[in-house]
Design a protein around this motif. Structure first.
Motif, mmCIF file in Angstrom:
data_model
loop_
_atom_site.group_PDB
_atom_site.id
_atom_site.type_symbol
_atom_site.label_atom_id
_atom_site.label_comp_id
_atom_site.label_asym_id
_atom_site.label_seq_id
_atom_site.Cartn_x
_atom_site.Cartn_y
_atom_site.Cartn_z
ATOM 1 N N PHE A 38 0.694 -1.320 -0.034
ATOM 2 C CA PHE A 38 0.253 -0.205 0.009
ATOM 3 C C PHE A 38 0.684 1.617 -0.042
ATOM 4 N N PRO A 39 0.273 2.399 -0.796
ATOM 5 C CA PRO A 39 -1.053 2.557 -0.638
ATOM 6 C C PRO A 39 -1.414 2.167 -2.563
ATOM 7 N N LEU A 40 -2.092 1.452 -2.877
ATOM 8 C CA LEU A 40 -2.764 0.704 -3.754
ATOM 9 C C LEU A 40 -3.309 2.179 -4.998
ATOM 10 N N ILE A 41 -3.098 1.581 -6.660
ATOM 11 C CA ILE A 41 -3.582 3.455 -7.492
ATOM 12 C C ILE A 41 -4.882 2.206 -8.164
ATOM 13 N N LEU A 42 -5.662 2.512 -8.024
ATOM 14 C CA LEU A 42 -7.249 2.314 -9.053
ATOM 15 C C LEU A 42 -7.353 2.605 -10.244
ATOM 16 N N ARG A 43 -6.966 2.377 -11.411
ATOM 17 C CA ARG A 43 -7.033 3.472 -12.710
ATOM 18 C C ARG A 43 -7.614 2.825 -14.252
ATOM 19 N N LYS A 44 -8.167 3.737 -14.627
ATOM 20 C CA LYS A 44 -8.387 2.797 -15.971
ATOM 21 C C LYS A 44 -6.711 2.219 -16.540
ATOM 22 N N TRP A 45 -7.084 1.221 -17.450
ATOM 23 C CA TRP A 45 -5.510 0.726 -17.980
ATOM 24 C C TRP A 45 -5.646 1.729 -19.254
#
Length: 446
Positions: free
Chosen positions: A367-374
């Motif tokens: 962590f921290p994680l990143i959530l995103r569009k590819w």
């Protein structure tokens, strides 16, 4: 004959069912002969009315003269009077639109406000037969299709046009016969506006050949109006046969569309709904013979050849932002749905198989994680594969359509992708015999 105008006026209102005689009507009066005669006709017929006048402040003292004239007319007819002044040039500049468009927007928005405030049922404008013919000819020149050839409609929402039955010359003759005063708008003389060019140059040429040209063309637009009802019924039947809705997207079978007769007409009626111009409709039809993946982008949608289908999908107005996920967070809302995170001891008997759940080795998740569009260039090591693979290639292998590809999200840890949501985890984060703690990610689409 001018003396018959009042009877023709009330008969037209009844025949077209424009309004109930008990209802209050707001009259849009500029001061020109058309709207002034309309005001007199409403008064003489005994209808319940009010007068509204807009001063666009575009012609200096002439605009003030018109405003004062209409105010005096309302007093003479003993009719309530409402007026306003617009900063039209300023509005044109801030909205980046033409003066004509600005004046139309300002006028109708204000009229609707007055209509509601004063308890009026409809707004009456003084469009007459020649106005309707001019509109039909201009639309014919622009190529608007059958819907533009019926001219001006007698009734649209809260707007009524009770003078469409009358020719301009009849209105002028009536004003002379009744000794009715009116004012002239100097801007009507110039031919720099499209409508004025048709009015002063095109229609007189028709009348030189056929003196009754305006009446004849008006009768034709009436027949077109009736034919349009049948036309639209047929179009709706074809749409129901061809269009398949899937949430915000639409599908059309390529072969079925290609066999449709008349193809060009049906295609235009379908695709104009999705922001397609006349020229773009031809580009869409070219997709019927193209390979999968080709598309046409309109002002509001993307129309894609996707194997045996045309896929119509709305354009995404705003790119989805990335989200940073801290270790303490357990429930994340994002543009693609919801993500729930929890840690648990490894359970050898409960390995999930559902695609929306990922179990990862906690020791490999930072962590921290990143959530995103590819994005293009992204790669990872798909579960069970020793070599890295581009996500673009993975999505091709998954046989995803272009809109489906655009909705794919990835979860990133330590600058490496650990899960392509709903598709595959990264092999380097998989559970092994040495795994002590599992991080469970569960994705729920909204």
């Amino acid at each position: 004959m001018p003396q018959q105008l009042l009877n023709n006026f009330t008969s037209y209102i009844q025949r077209q069912q424009l309004f109930d005689p008990s209802q209050k009507i707001l009259l849009a009066v500029s001061g020109g002969v058309d709207s002034v005669v309309m005001a007199w006709l409403f008064k003489l017929a005994g209808y319940h009315v009010a007068i509204a006048h807009c001063n666009f402040q575009l012609r200096g003292e002439e605009s003030v003269r018109d405003e004062n004239f209409v105010k005096s007319l309302a007093a003479q007819l003993e009719i309530p009077f409402f007026h306003t002044r617009f900063e039209t040039l300023e509005y044109t500049s801030t909205q980046h639109i033409s003066i004509q468009v600005a004046a139309r927007e300002l006028r109708y928005n204000w009229l609707e406000t007055v209509r509601i405030k004063e308890g009026c049922h409809y707004i009456a404008t003084a469009h007459h037969m020649q106005d309707s013919v001019e509109t039909a000819l201009m639309n014919f020149a622009k190529g608007t299709g059958i819907s533009g050839l019926h001219g001006i409609l007698p009734k649209q929402d809260k707007i009524i046009r009770p003078l469409l039955f009358a020719e301009k010359d009849t209105l002028i003759a009536y004003a002379a016969w009744k000794n009715i005063s009116f004012v002239e708008d100097s801007s009507n003389v110039t031919d720099k506006y499209t409508r004025n060019f048709f009015r002063h140059q095109i229609i007189p040429k028709f009348q030189e050949i056929t003196p009754a040209a305006v009446k004849n063309m008006a009768a034709t637009t009436d027949r077109i109006k009736e034919a349009e009802y049948l036309y639209l019924e047929a179009v709706e039947r074809k749409k129901k046969q061809l269009l398949i809705q899937q949430q915000d997207n639409w599908l059309i079978p390529v072969r079925k569309l290609a066999k449709t007769i008349p193809l060009g007409t049906i295609a235009w009626e379908i695709f104009k709904t999705f922001g397609c111009s006349v020229a773009q409709t031809q580009q869409v039809l070219a997709l019927l013979d193209s390979e999968s993946g080709r598309y046409v982008e309109t002002s509001s949608h993307r129309i894609i050849r996707n194997r045996n289908w045309l896929l119509i999908t709305p354009l995404t107005a705003i790119a989805a932002p990335l989200q940073v996920i801290d270790k303490e967070q357990q429930h994340i809302h994002f543009a693609g749905g919801q993500l729930q995170i929890k840690a648990a001891p490894r359970d050898h008997t409960a390995i999930p198989t559902a695609s929306h759940i990922a179990w990862l080795d906690a020791a490999q998740v930072t962590f921290p994680l990143i959530l995103r569009k590819w994005k293009q260039g992204d790669y990872f090591y798909p579960l069970g594969m020793p070599k890295k693979k581009k996500i673009s290639r993975l999505l091709i292998d998954q046989k995803l359509s272009l809109p489906e590809k655009e909705q794919v999200w990835v979860l990133e840890s330590g600058k490496r992708i650990i899960w392509v949501l709903g598709i595959r985890i990264d092999d380097r984060t998989k559970i092994t015999p040495n795994t002590q703690t599992v991080v469970q990610f569960e994705w729920k689409k909204d």
